[in-house]
Design a protein around this motif. Structure first.
Motif, PDB file in Angstrom:
ATOM      1  N   VAL A 252       0.824  -1.213   0.000  1.00 52.55           N
ATOM      2  CA  VAL A 252       0.000   0.000   0.000  1.00 52.55           C
ATOM      3  C   VAL A 252       0.857   1.261   0.000  1.00 52.55           C
ATOM      4  N   ILE A 253       1.788   1.349   0.965  1.00 52.12           N
ATOM      5  CA  ILE A 253       2.516   2.604   1.136  1.00 52.12           C
ATOM      6  C   ILE A 253       3.599   2.762   0.067  1.00 52.12           C
ATOM      7  N   MET A 254       4.505   1.791  -0.006  1.00 53.45           N
ATOM      8  CA  MET A 254       5.601   1.926  -0.964  1.00 53.45           C
ATOM      9  C   MET A 254       5.126   1.713  -2.408  1.00 53.45           C
ATOM     10  N   GLY A 255       4.435   0.604  -2.656  1.00 49.75           N
ATOM     11  CA  GLY A 255       3.963   0.331  -4.015  1.00 49.75           C
ATOM     12  C   GLY A 255       2.985   1.378  -4.505  1.00 49.75           C
ATOM     13  N   GLY A 256       2.049   1.781  -3.641  1.00 47.52           N
ATOM     14  CA  GLY A 256       1.074   2.793  -4.031  1.00 47.52           C
ATOM     15  C   GLY A 256       1.721   4.130  -4.320  1.00 47.52           C
ATOM     16  N   GLN A 257       2.688   4.543  -3.478  1.00 49.10           N
ATOM     17  CA  GLN A 257       3.330   5.837  -3.676  1.00 49.10           C
ATOM     18  C   GLN A 257       4.137   5.878  -4.960  1.00 49.10           C
ATOM     19  N   PHE A 258       4.910   4.831  -5.218  1.00 48.45           N
ATOM     20  CA  PHE A 258       5.731   4.838  -6.424  1.00 48.45           C
ATOM     21  C   PHE A 258       4.864   4.750  -7.677  1.00 48.45           C
ATOM     22  N   ALA A 259       3.848   3.902  -7.659  1.00 48.21           N
ATOM     23  CA  ALA A 259       2.967   3.790  -8.827  1.00 48.21           C
ATOM     24  C   ALA A 259       2.245   5.106  -9.079  1.00 48.21           C
ATOM     25  N   TRP A 260       1.791   5.750  -8.019  1.00 48.27           N
ATOM     26  CA  TRP A 260       1.072   7.019  -8.166  1.00 48.27           C
ATOM     27  C   TRP A 260       2.000   8.126  -8.663  1.00 48.27           C
ATOM     28  N   ALA A 261       3.239   8.156  -8.136  1.00 49.00           N
ATOM     29  CA  ALA A 261       4.179   9.193  -8.557  1.00 49.00           C
ATOM     30  C   ALA A 261       4.507   9.073 -10.041  1.00 49.00           C
ATOM     31  N   PHE A 262       4.816   7.861 -10.496  1.00 51.30           N
ATOM     32  CA  PHE A 262       5.146   7.676 -11.908  1.00 51.30           C
ATOM     33  C   PHE A 262       3.903   7.811 -12.793  1.00 51.30           C
ATOM     34  N   GLY A 263       2.741   7.431 -12.262  1.00 55.85           N
ATOM     35  CA  GLY A 263       1.520   7.625 -13.024  1.00 55.85           C
ATOM     36  C   GLY A 263       1.239   9.092 -13.281  1.00 55.85           C
ATOM     37  N   LEU A 264       1.416   9.928 -12.241  1.00 51.69           N
ATOM     38  CA  LEU A 264       1.214  11.367 -12.414  1.00 51.69           C
ATOM     39  C   LEU A 264       2.257  11.978 -13.355  1.00 51.69           C
ATOM     40  N   LYS A 265       3.447  11.390 -13.391  1.00 51.32           N
ATOM     41  CA  LYS A 265       4.524  11.940 -14.208  1.00 51.32           C
ATOM     42  C   LYS A 265       4.294  11.703 -15.697  1.00 51.32           C
ATOM     43  N   TYR A 266       3.796  10.520 -16.053  1.00 46.54           N
ATOM     44  CA  TYR A 266       3.721  10.155 -17.463  1.00 46.54           C
ATOM     45  C   TYR A 266       2.298  10.096 -18.019  1.00 46.54           C
ATOM     46  N   ALA A 267       1.294   9.857 -17.195  1.00 46.31           N
ATOM     47  CA  ALA A 267      -0.059   9.682 -17.713  1.00 46.31           C
ATOM     48  C   ALA A 267      -0.697  11.025 -18.048  1.00 46.31           C
ATOM     49  N   ARG A 268      -1.638  10.996 -18.974  1.00 45.85           N
ATOM     50  CA  ARG A 268      -2.435  12.185 -19.271  1.00 45.85           C
ATOM     51  C   ARG A 268      -3.387  12.445 -18.103  1.00 45.85           C
ATOM     52  N   SER A 269      -3.757  13.715 -17.937  1.00 49.32           N
ATOM     53  CA  SER A 269      -4.645  14.074 -16.834  1.00 49.32           C
ATOM     54  C   SER A 269      -5.986  13.367 -16.949  1.00 49.32           C
ATOM     55  N   GLY A 270      -6.470  13.186 -18.184  1.00 53.14           N
ATOM     56  CA  GLY A 270      -7.741  12.486 -18.367  1.00 53.14           C
ATOM     57  C   GLY A 270      -7.668  11.040 -17.930  1.00 53.14           C
ATOM     58  N   ASP A 271      -6.529  10.380 -18.185  1.00 52.62           N
ATOM     59  CA  ASP A 271      -6.361   8.998 -17.750  1.00 52.62           C
ATOM     60  C   ASP A 271      -6.348   8.900 -16.222  1.00 52.62           C
ATOM     61  N   VAL A 272      -5.687   9.862 -15.580  1.00 52.73           N
ATOM     62  CA  VAL A 272      -5.622   9.852 -14.119  1.00 52.73           C
ATOM     63  C   VAL A 272      -7.005  10.082 -13.513  1.00 52.73           C
ATOM     64  N   SER A 273      -7.725  11.074 -14.039  1.00 50.43           N
ATOM     65  CA  SER A 273      -9.052  11.375 -13.494  1.00 50.43           C
ATOM     66  C   SER A 273     -10.018  10.226 -13.731  1.00 50.43           C
ATOM     67  N   LEU A 274      -9.907   9.557 -14.884  1.00 48.72           N
ATOM     68  CA  LEU A 274     -10.780   8.420 -15.158  1.00 48.72           C
ATOM     69  C   LEU A 274     -10.494   7.280 -14.183  1.00 48.72           C
ATOM     70  N   ALA A 275      -9.227   7.036 -13.894  1.00 45.83           N
ATOM     71  CA  ALA A 275      -8.876   5.963 -12.966  1.00 45.83           C
ATOM     72  C   ALA A 275      -9.388   6.252 -11.558  1.00 45.83           C
ATOM     73  N   THR A 276      -9.181   7.487 -11.085  1.00 49.95           N
ATOM     74  CA  THR A 276      -9.618   7.825  -9.733  1.00 49.95           C
ATOM     75  C   THR A 276     -11.141   7.829  -9.615  1.00 49.95           C
ATOM     76  N   SER A 277     -11.854   8.047 -10.707  1.00 45.05           N
ATOM     77  CA  SER A 277     -13.314   8.062 -10.645  1.00 45.05           C
ATOM     78  C   SER A 277     -13.878   6.695 -10.267  1.00 45.05           C
ATOM     79  N   PHE A 278     -13.169   5.642 -10.613  1.00 43.33           N
ATOM     80  CA  PHE A 278     -13.655   4.296 -10.330  1.00 43.33           C
ATOM     81  C   PHE A 278     -13.181   3.778  -8.974  1.00 43.33           C
ATOM     82  N   SER A 279     -12.501   4.613  -8.199  1.00 41.28           N
ATOM     83  CA  SER A 279     -11.955   4.161  -6.918  1.00 41.28           C
ATOM     84  C   SER A 279     -13.019   3.622  -5.955  1.00 41.28           C
ATOM     85  N   PRO A 280     -14.156   4.308  -5.751  1.00 43.04           N
ATOM     86  CA  PRO A 280     -15.134   3.773  -4.789  1.00 43.04           C
ATOM     87  C   PRO A 280     -15.708   2.427  -5.197  1.00 43.04           C
ATOM     88  N   LEU A 281     -16.043   2.261  -6.482  1.00 48.86           N
ATOM     89  CA  LEU A 281     -16.567   0.977  -6.924  1.00 48.86           C
ATOM     90  C   LEU A 281     -15.510  -0.112  -6.795  1.00 48.86           C
TER      91      LEU A 281
END
Length: 348
Positions: A252-281
């Motif tokens: 959770v802490i290490m894997g989540g932080q590194f994946a999130w950091a690199f995701g924000l660095k390279y992914a488009r903003s639309g891809d990030v927002s789409l992924a976070t939208s499905f978080s509750p489900l």
């Protein structure tokens, strides 16, 4: 003769990698509550001298200490004498207040909620956060109000209410200790985010992240000792705790932080927002698989409403992006006309 374009086209492979890592991070964070509950259940089945040593407090305390390792590795360069000397007393006060809310009060309340109710209810109660945060950011920070995002948050909140009201225990909304704890945790999270956005804009991220975690963990430790007694952390160094807590810390802490950091660095903003939208489900479905929780008959209608909210939010983002693109295009045309009028001789 044609002119070569100077626009830098992003590497498609890096964009794809960033989008994938953003989804991985969202799934990891969505599974965090279920993983914490699962580890606590493992502790209850492996008692040490009649005690469950894998308590929520031990998980939070040890996991926070372990999270310092990747933070120091990523941000140690920010801890320079010049950066520290540039911080004012107001900066340090805001840093400390943010540490209390984000690293002590908020996770403590979330863990308390998980101890007294299901993961599904904790996730659903958290749906009050998006519309409240947008409203607070507009009122307190004077940020631009996004009506489509606000409507999407309200629709998602309605979907969560439908799922709670149509649970298997009846049609009445039962606000117990866990649900109230989740609500207070959400409000604490909003407060910590507002504090960070108002007072920490000039503070280096490394100082902010490490100081917040270190001070928040220390405050949480002494508050827990005061509330629960001096023997509350007596089992924190038990081998059983460290045998299992590394799963939470690494995944959770290490894997989540590194994946999130690199995701924000390279992914488009639309891809990030789409992924976070499905978080509750995703969190609800993971709780069903890992813990066998039954969200009740409200899963399908409530989930459909939440998916509708996701669609509304994405539609609003696309509208805003098109509007911004049109504005930029019009400004470029106006500048071109200004240059056209300023140059008399055209070469013919």
């Amino acid at each position: 003769m044609t002119n070569a374009s100077t626009q830098i086209v992003p590497d498609a492979s890096k964009v794809m990698m960033g989008a994938t890592l953003a989804w991985v991070a969202v799934l990891i964070y969505a599974s965090s509550n279920s993983l914490v509950s699962l580890l606590a259940d493992i502790g209850s089945q492996n008692l040490v001298m009649g005690r469950n040593v894998i308590t929520y407090c031990n998980l939070l305390f040890v996991g926070s200490l372990m999270s310092m390792v990747p933070m120091i590795f990523m941000f140690w360069r920010d801890w320079t004498f010049e950066n520290l000397r540039a911080l004012t007393r107001k900066n340090w006060a805001i840093l400390t207040l943010s540490a209390f809310f984000s690293s002590a009060l908020t996770p403590g309340l979330f863990f308390y909620a998980l101890e007294h109710t299901t993961v599904t209810n904790v996730v659903l109660m958290g749906r009050i956060e998006p519309p409240l945060f947008l409203l607070a950011a507009w009122l307190v920070l004077r940020e631009e109000f996004e009506p489509w995002a606000f409507v999407a948050g309200l629709v998602a909140l309605c979907g969560a209410a439908v799922m709670i009201l149509m649970n298997s225990e009846g049609t009445s909304l039962n606000l117990g200790k866990g649900e109230i704890g989740a609500l207070l945790a959400t409000l604490s999270y909003i407060a910590s985010t507002l504090i960070a956005r108002t007072g920490l804009r000039d503070i280096p991220m490394g100082i902010f992240a490490i100081y917040r975690t270190a001070v928040g963990t220390t405050v949480y430790f002494f508050v827990a000792l005061y509330l629960f007694g001096p023997n509350h952390f007596q089992d924190v160094f038990d081998p059983v705790v460290w045998q299992w807590v590394w799963i939470y810390a690494v995944v959770v802490i290490m894997g989540g932080q590194f994946a999130w950091a690199f995701g924000l660095k390279y992914a488009r903003s639309g891809d990030v927002s789409l992924a976070t939208s499905f978080s509750p489900l995703a969190a609800i479905l993971i709780a069903m698989v890992m813990l066998g929780e039954d969200p009740g008959p409200g899963l399908i209608p409530g989930g459909a409403i939440i998916l509708l909210a996701v669609g509304i939010g994405q539609y609003g983002r696309l509208r805003r992006r098109r509007r911004e693109d049109d504005t930029m295009r019009k400004q470029a045309q106006e500048r071109a006309l200004e240059h056209e009028g300023a140059v008399n001789f055209k070469g013919v």
